[in-house]
Design an enzyme around this catalytic site. Structure first.
Site, PDB file in Angstrom:
ATOM      1  N   GLU A   1      68.331  54.487   3.497  1.00 28.28           N
ATOM      2  CA  GLU A   1      68.050  54.015   4.863  1.00 28.28           C
ATOM      3  C   GLU A   1      68.095  52.487   5.003  1.00 28.28           C
ATOM      4  O   GLU A   1      67.086  51.833   5.278  1.00 28.28           O
ATOM      5  CB  GLU A   1      66.706  54.581   5.334  1.00 28.28           C
ATOM      6  CG  GLU A   1      66.734  56.109   5.369  1.00 28.28           C
ATOM      7  CD  GLU A   1      65.489  56.747   5.969  1.00 28.28           C
ATOM      8  OE1 GLU A   1      64.474  56.059   6.146  1.00 28.28           O
ATOM      9  OE2 GLU A   1      65.542  57.964   6.253  1.00 28.28           O
TER      10      GLU A   1
ATOM     11  N   GLU B   1      69.595  63.603   3.138  1.00 32.38           N
ATOM     12  CA  GLU B   1      68.156  63.815   3.352  1.00 32.38           C
ATOM     13  C   GLU B   1      67.842  64.352   4.738  1.00 32.38           C
ATOM     14  O   GLU B   1      68.380  63.896   5.739  1.00 32.38           O
ATOM     15  CB  GLU B   1      67.365  62.508   3.160  1.00 32.38           C
ATOM     16  CG  GLU B   1      65.860  62.713   3.224  1.00 32.38           C
ATOM     17  CD  GLU B   1      65.079  61.406   3.202  1.00 32.38           C
ATOM     18  OE1 GLU B   1      65.405  60.547   2.363  1.00 32.38           O
ATOM     19  OE2 GLU B   1      64.161  61.242   4.014  1.00 32.38           O
TER      20      GLU B   1
END
Length: 485
Positions: A233, A336
C-alpha cells in the site's frame, strides 16, 4: 537448391508440430460421456461445499429470452491460473501456536489439503512486522545500514514453523511471496516505521539489499520464495507500518536499485510485483512503471487490493481489465483483501462471503492470474494487531474454548481454490442475467470447472450451456455452486 529444401523441410516440420499441438489442445476438452457434479454452499441451509447433484448433458437448442443461462465456450481460453491462497502473518502464526495440536492439524488440513480442505496453493507473508504483528520489529539493529546484524530469529518462533507445516500439508509445494510494510525507522523521512514517511535516498541501496537478505535467509530455512512486492500500500499513510512511494519513486527504486540488486545477488528469477494497493490508482501506476522499459523489465506484474470502497464507492473491477488490456504481457495478482472492522456477532454474516465471491469472479474474468486473501487465521478479537486494526479472517480461533470458527468467506473461497488448480486456463463464460455471476477454468487434467454465484433473494433455475450441450441447474438464493465436468 539444398538451402531451399532444408528451409522447406523445416517449415513443414514446424507446421506439423503446430498442427499436432493444436489437435492436442482441441482434444483436451469434450463433453462426451461426461456428467456434471454440482457442489453447493447457500445461506439459510446446511449446504457447505456439499455435493448436491450429478447431472447429464443433452444437445442444446436456442435459449429463450425468458430463460436464465450460463454460456461456456471451451474453445476460447485466456490467462493461466497461478493459484489462490492467504497470508501467513505473525498474527496468524501466533494464534496457531496457541491452538491444541488437533486443532492445529485441522486448520492445516482445512486450508492446504486438496481432499480434506480447500487446497490453497499461494502464501503471502511479511518482511518483518505489519499491523498484524504483536509489536513493531525489524531484522537488524536500528541504524545498521550495512545490515551486519541481519537475522530472522524473530520469525523462527512462530511464523517459519507454520509456513513449513503449510508447505508439508500442501504436498511439498506452495508459491510464497513476501511484502514489506515499512523500512526500518532510521531509513525513513519521518524516523518512524509507522504513519507513512518516505524512504530516504541515501538508504535506497541498503533497503534493496534487505530484500535479498530476507529471501536468502528464508530459503536457507527451506522455504522457497517465488517473489516479492515492492511495498504494501505505497499510497497509504497508516497508523501502523507504512511507507509512501509515488509512482515515479517506485519506478526509480525498482529500476535503479531493487531490480539490479536482485539480479546481482543471483535472484533475478524471483518475480517482482509493483503497486500492491487498491484498484483506484492502479492504472496510473501501471502507466508510469510499465511504460519505462528499464523499470518494466524487472516487473513481473502488478498486485492489487480491494479497499478502494473506503470512499463509499463500488469496487472498481473495470480498472483491472484496463491494465490487462493496456499491458497484456504483465501479470495481475490480487494480493490482499479482508473484511474490516471485526465484530464477533458477524461471524456468519453472509454478505462477507459474497464479497469474496464477487471479487474473485470479477478479478479472474478481468485477467487476474492469482488471488490472495489476507490473514488465514485470527483470534476471537480479530487480532492480534498492535494498533487495534481488528479484522475478519475466513477462520477464527476462539482461544478460550480452543475451537475453530469457519465463516462464509472460507466456503466462498473454497468454491474456487479446491477445484481450480494451478496452470488451469480461464475459459470464456458469460451469463444472461445480472442476478448470476460466473467464471470457468479448464484444469490440466481435462476437467472443466464453472463457478456460478446467485446474488439474489430467490432460487434460480438456469441453463448451463457448454458449446452445443446443456443441462439445467437449480441454485438456492444467496448461493454459490461449483460445477465440475
Amino acid at each position: 537448391m539444398k538451402k531451399i529444401t532444408t528451409a522447406a523441410l523445416l517449415a513443414v516440420s514446424f507446421l506439423a508440430l503446430a498442427q499436432q499441438k493444436s489437435k492436442i489442445q482441441s482434444k483436451l476438452f469434450s463433453t462426451k460421456d461426461k456428467t456434471v457434479s454440482v457442489y453447493t454452499t447457500a445461506d439459510n441451509t446446511k449446504l457447505r461445499l456439499t455435493l448436491t447433484d450429478k447431472l447429464v448433458l443433452s444437445p442444446s437448442k436456442q435459449p429463450l429470452e425468458t430463460e436464465i443461462s450460463v454460456f461456456v465456450e471451451p474453445k476460447k481460453t485466456f490467462q493461466s491460473f497461478m493459484g489462490i491462497g492467504g497470508a501467513i502473518t505473525d498474527a496468524s502464526a501466533e494464534v496457531f501456536a496457541k491452538l491444541p495440536k488437533d486443532k492445529q492439524q485441522e486448520l492445516l488440513n482445512a486450508y492446504y489439503d486438496k481432499e480434506k480442505g480447500i487446497g490453497y496453493s499461494l502464501v503471502r507473508t511479511t518482511i518483518h512486522s505489519s499491523d498484524f504483528s504483536s509489536e513493531s520489529y525489524t531484522y537488524i539493529k536500528e541504524g545498521d545500514a550495512a545490515l551486519k546484524t541481519f537475522n530472522i530469529d524473530h520469525d523462527r518462533q512462530y511464523r517459519i514453523p507454520l509456513i513449513k507445516k503449510a508447505i508439508k500439508t500442501a504436498g511439498g509445494k506452495l508459491s510464497i511471496y513476501a511484502s514489506p510494510w515499512s523500512p526500518p525507522a532510521f531509513m525513513k523521512s519521518n524516523n518512524s516505521m509507522l504513519k507513512g514517511g518516505t524512504l530516504l535516498p541515501e538508504y535506497y541501496q541498503s533497503w534493496a539489499n534487505y530484500y535479498t537478505k530476507f529471501i536468502k535467509a528464508y530459503e536457507k530455512e527451506g522455504i522457497p520464495i517465488w517473489g516479492l512486492t515492492v511495498q504494501n500500500e505505497p499510497m497509504a499513510v497508516q497508523s501502523w507500518e507504512s511507507c509512501v512511494y509515488t509512482a515515479d519513486a517506485e519506478r526509480d527504486f525498482l529500476k535503479n536499485f531493487l531490480g539490479p540488486t536482485m539480479k546481482k545477488e543471483g535472484l533475478g528469477d524471483k518475480k517482482i510485483v509493483v503497486w500492491d494497493h487498491n484498484r483506484d490508482l492502479m492504472n496510473q501506476r501501471a502507466n508510469v512503471i510499465f511504460s519505462d522499459p528499464e523499470a518494466s523489465k524487472y516487473a513481473w506484474g502488478m498486485g492489487f487490493h480491494w479497499y478502494e470502497s473506503w470512499s463509499g464507492g463500488a469496487p472498481m473491477f473495470e480498472n483491472v481489465r484496463k491494465v490487462q488490456e493496456a499491458y497484456p504481457s504483465k501479470n495481475l495478482l490480487f494480493t490482499e483483501g479482508c473484511v474490516e472492522k471485526f465484530d464477533a456477532k458477524k461471524y456468519q454474516f453472509w454478505a462477507n462471503g459474497e464479497r469474496y465471491g464477487t471479487s474473485i469472479i470479477n478479478d479472474f474474468n478481468n485477467g487476474t492470474v492469482g488471488w490472495t486473501d489476507w490473514n488465514i487465521l485470527l483470534d476471537q478479537k480479530g487480532g492480534p494487531n498492535h494498533v487495534g486494526n481488528f479484522c475478519f479472517a475466513p477462520i477464527h480461533a476462539d482461544l478460550n474454548s480452543g475451537e475453530l470458527i469457519y465463516t462464509p468467506s472460507y466456503y466462498y473461497i473454497g468454491h474456487f481454490s479446491k477445484f481450480i488448480r494451478p496452470d488451469a486456463k480461464r475459459v470464456s463464460t458469460a451469463v444472461s442475467r445480472s442476478s448470476l455471476l460466473s467464471t470457468s477454468f479448464l484444469n490440466t487434467d481435462g476437467k472443466m470447472v464453472t463457478v456460478v454465484m446467485n446474488q439474489s433473494d430467490k432460487e434460480i433455475t438456469y441453463n448451463l450451456i457448454i458449446a452445443s450441450e446443456k443441462t439445467v441447474v437449480v441454485i438456492p438464493a444467496h448461493g454459490i455452486q461449483t460445477l465440475v465436468y
